[in-house]
Design an enzyme around this catalytic site. Structure first.
Site, PDB file in Angstrom:
ATOM      1  CB  ALA A  11     -89.375 -23.106 -77.573  1.00 37.54           C
ATOM      2  NE  ARG A  16     -82.707 -11.684 -74.649  1.00 36.57           N
ATOM      3  CZ  ARG A  16     -82.249 -12.674 -73.468  1.00 36.57           C
ATOM      4  NH1 ARG A  16     -81.269 -12.135 -72.661  1.00 36.57           N
ATOM      5  NH2 ARG A  16     -82.581 -13.450 -73.383  1.00 36.57           N
ATOM      6  CE  LYS A  23     -81.719 -17.323 -78.041  1.00 40.21           C
ATOM      7  NZ  LYS A  23     -81.454 -16.520 -76.899  1.00 40.21           N
ATOM      8  CD  GLU A 155     -82.163 -15.850 -64.578  1.00 37.58           C
ATOM      9  OE1 GLU A 155     -81.841 -15.501 -65.949  1.00 37.58           O
ATOM     10  OE2 GLU A 155     -81.843 -16.880 -64.435  1.00 37.58           O
TER      11      GLU A 155
HETATM   12  C1  UD1 Z   1     -80.830 -18.320 -68.989  1.00 31.13           C
HETATM   13  C2  UD1 Z   1     -80.685 -18.935 -67.601  1.00 31.13           C
HETATM   14  C3  UD1 Z   1     -79.388 -18.316 -66.510  1.00 31.13           C
HETATM   15  C4  UD1 Z   1     -78.156 -18.311 -67.306  1.00 31.13           C
HETATM   16  C5  UD1 Z   1     -78.254 -18.272 -68.916  1.00 31.13           C
HETATM   17  C6  UD1 Z   1     -77.188 -18.792 -69.893  1.00 31.13           C
HETATM   18  C7  UD1 Z   1     -83.272 -19.006 -67.296  1.00 31.13           C
HETATM   19  C8  UD1 Z   1     -84.607 -17.718 -66.386  1.00 31.13           C
HETATM   20  N1  UD1 Z   1     -82.840 -18.075 -66.604  1.00 31.13           N
HETATM   21  O1  UD1 Z   1     -81.353 -16.618 -69.385  1.00 31.13           O
HETATM   22  O2  UD1 Z   1     -79.730 -18.393 -65.625  1.00 31.13           O
HETATM   23  O3  UD1 Z   1     -77.564 -17.710 -66.395  1.00 31.13           O
HETATM   24  O4  UD1 Z   1     -79.361 -18.854 -69.586  1.00 31.13           O
HETATM   25  O5  UD1 Z   1     -77.183 -18.532 -70.872  1.00 31.13           O
HETATM   26  O6  UD1 Z   1     -83.568 -20.231 -67.192  1.00 31.13           O
HETATM   27  N2  UD1 Z   1     -86.328 -21.196 -74.084  1.00 31.13           N
HETATM   28  C9  UD1 Z   1     -87.370 -22.208 -74.517  1.00 31.13           C
HETATM   29  N3  UD1 Z   1     -89.032 -22.262 -73.882  1.00 31.13           N
HETATM   30  C10 UD1 Z   1     -89.224 -20.524 -72.968  1.00 31.13           C
HETATM   31  C11 UD1 Z   1     -87.772 -19.735 -72.948  1.00 31.13           C
HETATM   32  C12 UD1 Z   1     -86.458 -20.360 -73.519  1.00 31.13           C
HETATM   33  O7  UD1 Z   1     -87.498 -23.047 -75.024  1.00 31.13           O
HETATM   34  O8  UD1 Z   1     -90.416 -20.886 -72.897  1.00 31.13           O
HETATM   35  C13 UD1 Z   1     -85.211 -21.966 -74.828  1.00 31.13           C
HETATM   36  C14 UD1 Z   1     -84.844 -20.615 -75.492  1.00 31.13           C
HETATM   37  O9  UD1 Z   1     -85.030 -20.773 -77.039  1.00 31.13           O
HETATM   38  C15 UD1 Z   1     -83.018 -20.553 -74.834  1.00 31.13           C
HETATM   39  C16 UD1 Z   1     -83.010 -21.263 -73.762  1.00 31.13           C
HETATM   40  O10 UD1 Z   1     -84.152 -21.430 -73.614  1.00 31.13           O
HETATM   41  O11 UD1 Z   1     -82.181 -21.992 -76.308  1.00 31.13           O
HETATM   42  C17 UD1 Z   1     -82.613 -20.331 -72.604  1.00 31.13           C
HETATM   43  O12 UD1 Z   1     -83.603 -18.946 -72.989  1.00 31.13           O
HETATM   44  P1  UD1 Z   1     -83.073 -18.016 -72.772  1.00 31.13           P
HETATM   45  O13 UD1 Z   1     -83.762 -16.884 -73.096  1.00 31.13           O
HETATM   46  O14 UD1 Z   1     -81.938 -17.599 -73.767  1.00 31.13           O
HETATM   47  O15 UD1 Z   1     -82.767 -17.093 -71.666  1.00 31.13           O
HETATM   48  P2  UD1 Z   1     -81.696 -16.209 -71.333  1.00 31.13           P
HETATM   49  O16 UD1 Z   1     -82.097 -14.877 -70.375  1.00 31.13           O
HETATM   50  O17 UD1 Z   1     -80.214 -16.773 -72.129  1.00 31.13           O
HETATM   51 MG    MG Z   2     -79.838 -17.062 -73.636  1.00 28.79          MG
END
Ligand code: UD1
Ligand code: MG
Length: 457
Positions: A11, A16, A23, A155
């Site tokens: 979502a 970044r 993305k 994190e």
């Molecule tokens: C996340 C993990 C981190 C891990 C990393 C691995 C968390 C808090 N952190 O960080 O521990 O090392 O992935 O790649 O989970 N997304 C949603 N809804 C939201 C937020 C995110 O669907 O409200 C989805 C994003 O689109 C993405 C995925 O979840 O596909 C991960 O989110 P992202 O923001 O990339 O997390 P990272 O900072 O990479």
């Molecule tokens: Mg990620």
């Protein structure tokens, strides 16, 4: 085997990436990242895939189609909040839920299978997939208790200096006992540096309930790469490219220089085909046996039959029959269908046309919107004038015809079977079967011209 559900988190906007494209729709070797993730899940025997969408929901939904169910996350409040959106579909169900991020395109189906099997054998309530990273920057760090068990994930932004030194990272992939997952999710808060509901917090919550939380460590960090920016996108692309190239070489395809050969993930190539350097095989391309893709060629969404030779040319959305050769420096555009043993030489452009077996167009020709029969010779510099400024029109050339060099065929026009066109003609009317069309001024010679010219000047 237990029921297996998969939740794919997709979502986020992907701030970044600094991109208008969402993305998880960024392609890695011709397939959007989320497509890689969902395909791996399906290959790993998931019975039900649920994708959480928000930014770009329609685009993602349209792309994944039947492969997934979809739940909309209106506001992106964190990964735990994202999984929570699947509550109506999953809560109360018995089984294992695999949670994947839409931005980890390199995870393999076998790894997911191993993770789920490990989780189920251990009878854990949660199992996190971890990896050892040379540079763990940006990832959640896996903090282990003295007995070696996982106690929590922190994190980057919440980590202490000591915690930042930890090299074991959270890959963003987990297995949960489905009921325990939804029970624990209710208790996740957003009391952290980013004010988000973090999914990894579920591990700590289950741990405090004295439930079993396990970890499965990947041997190869490569697979865990999470793509948050374009640098990581390029890294993921390089790794995926090598994987694809290795697979084709193992299957009997020769890549003269794999480091300069690019083959999209959906391309199929039969054995004994040779691909020379700086070539790019894109999209849904299918290449037969014993084909030569010469230096610097680009093949997009096309089908090349056995024995085809392409030299330094671009082929797009076209079909090329057995033993046909194209190039150097020619261009088949959308909708070109070439028969067997056709010869397309240098500087020839073909668009939306069919060309029969054994027909030859050796040099500097444009063939557009045409139906060219078998065994036709098209001389040098022939132009199929298909456009009148408003509409595109069709040219038909019958079998065994001969079109002389530097002719214009002004469409719509028909050349019959076994017809001839004299070199330099501009043909605007039908040439009947077996006839010769000449449409140019007759040659006239002026005797003694040279001397008269210089005497008078
Ligand atoms: C996340 C993990 C981190 C891990 C990393 C691995 C968390 C808090 N952190 O960080 O521990 O090392 O992935 O790649 O989970 N997304 C949603 N809804 C939201 C937020 C995110 O669907 O409200 C989805 C994003 O689109 C993405 C995925 O979840 O596909 C991960 O989110 P992202 O923001 O990339 O997390 P990272 O900072 O990479
Ligand atoms: Mg990620």
């Amino acid at each position: 085997m237990k029921n297996r559900y998969v939740v794919v988190l997709a979502a986020g906007q992907g701030t970044r990436m600094k991109s208008k494209l969402f993305k998880v729709m960024h392609p890695v070797m011709g397939r959007p990242m989320v497509g890689h993730v969902v395909n791996a899940a399906l290959e790993a025997d998931a019975s039900e895939v649920i994708t959480i969408t928000g930014h770009g929901a329609e685009t993602i939904q349209e792309y994944l189609g039947e492969k997934s169910k979809f739940v909309y996350q209106e506001e992106q409040l964190g990964t735990a909040h994202a999984v929570m959106q699947a509550k109506d579909l999953l809560e109360g169900k018995e089984g294992t839920t695999l949670v994947l991020s839409g931005d980890t395109p390199l995870l393999r189906a076998e790894t997911l299978q191993q993770l789920m099997a490990f989780h189920e054998n251990e009878e854990a309530k949660a199992t996190i997939l971890t990896a050892l990273a040379d540079d763990p920057f940006g990832y959640g760090r896996v903090i282990r208790a003295e007995d070696g068990s996982v106690s929590k994930v922190v994190e980057e932004k919440d980590a202490s200096e000591d915690e930042r030194l930890v090299q074991e990272i959270n890959t963003g992939t987990y297995c949960f006992d489905n009921q325990a997952l939804f029970n624990a999710l209710e208790r996740v808060n957003n009391d952290n540096a980013q004010g988000e509901y973090y999914l990894p917090d579920v591990l700590e919550i289950l741990k405090s309930d004295a439930e079993k939380v396990g970890a499965f460590r990947l041997e190869n960090m490569e697979e865990a790469l999470g793509v948050n920016n374009r640098v990581a996108l390029a890294e993921a692309t390089a790794i995926m490219r090598k994987r694809i190239n290795d697979m084709h070489m193992t299957n009997g395809v020769t890549l003269i220089d794999p480091s300069s050969t690019y083959i999209d993930v959906d391309a199929e190539i039969a054995s004994d085909t040779v691909i020379e350097p700086n070539s790019y095989i894109k999209g849904q391309t299918k290449i037969g046996e014993g084909v030569l893709i010469g230096l610097g060629s680009v093949i997009v969404d096309s089908q090349l039959a056995d024995g085809v030779e392409i030299k330094q040319s671009v082929i797009e959305e076209s079909i090329v029959g057995r033993n046909t050769d194209v190039g150097p420096h020619s261009h088949l555009r959308k909708g070109s269908v070439l028969g067997e043993g056709v010869h397309i030489g240098n500087y020839v452009e073909v668009k939306n046309s069919t060309i029969g077996d054994l027909t030859r167009a050796g040099h500097h020709t444009y063939i557009g919107d045409a139906e060219v029969g078998k065994d036709v010779n098209i001389g040098c510099g022939v132009v199929f004038a298909n456009y009148n400024g408003m509409t595109k029109n069709k040219t038909v050339v019958g079998d065994h015809s001969f079109v002389g060099s530097n002719s214009n065929l002004v469409a719509p026009v028909v050349l019959g079977k076994k017809s001839f066109v004299a070199a330099g003609s501009t043909i605007t009317e039908e040439v009947e079967d077996g006839a010769l069309g000449i449409a140019r001024a007759r040659q006239e010679n002026k005797e003694g011209f040279h001397d008269r010219f210089f005497e008078n000047n």
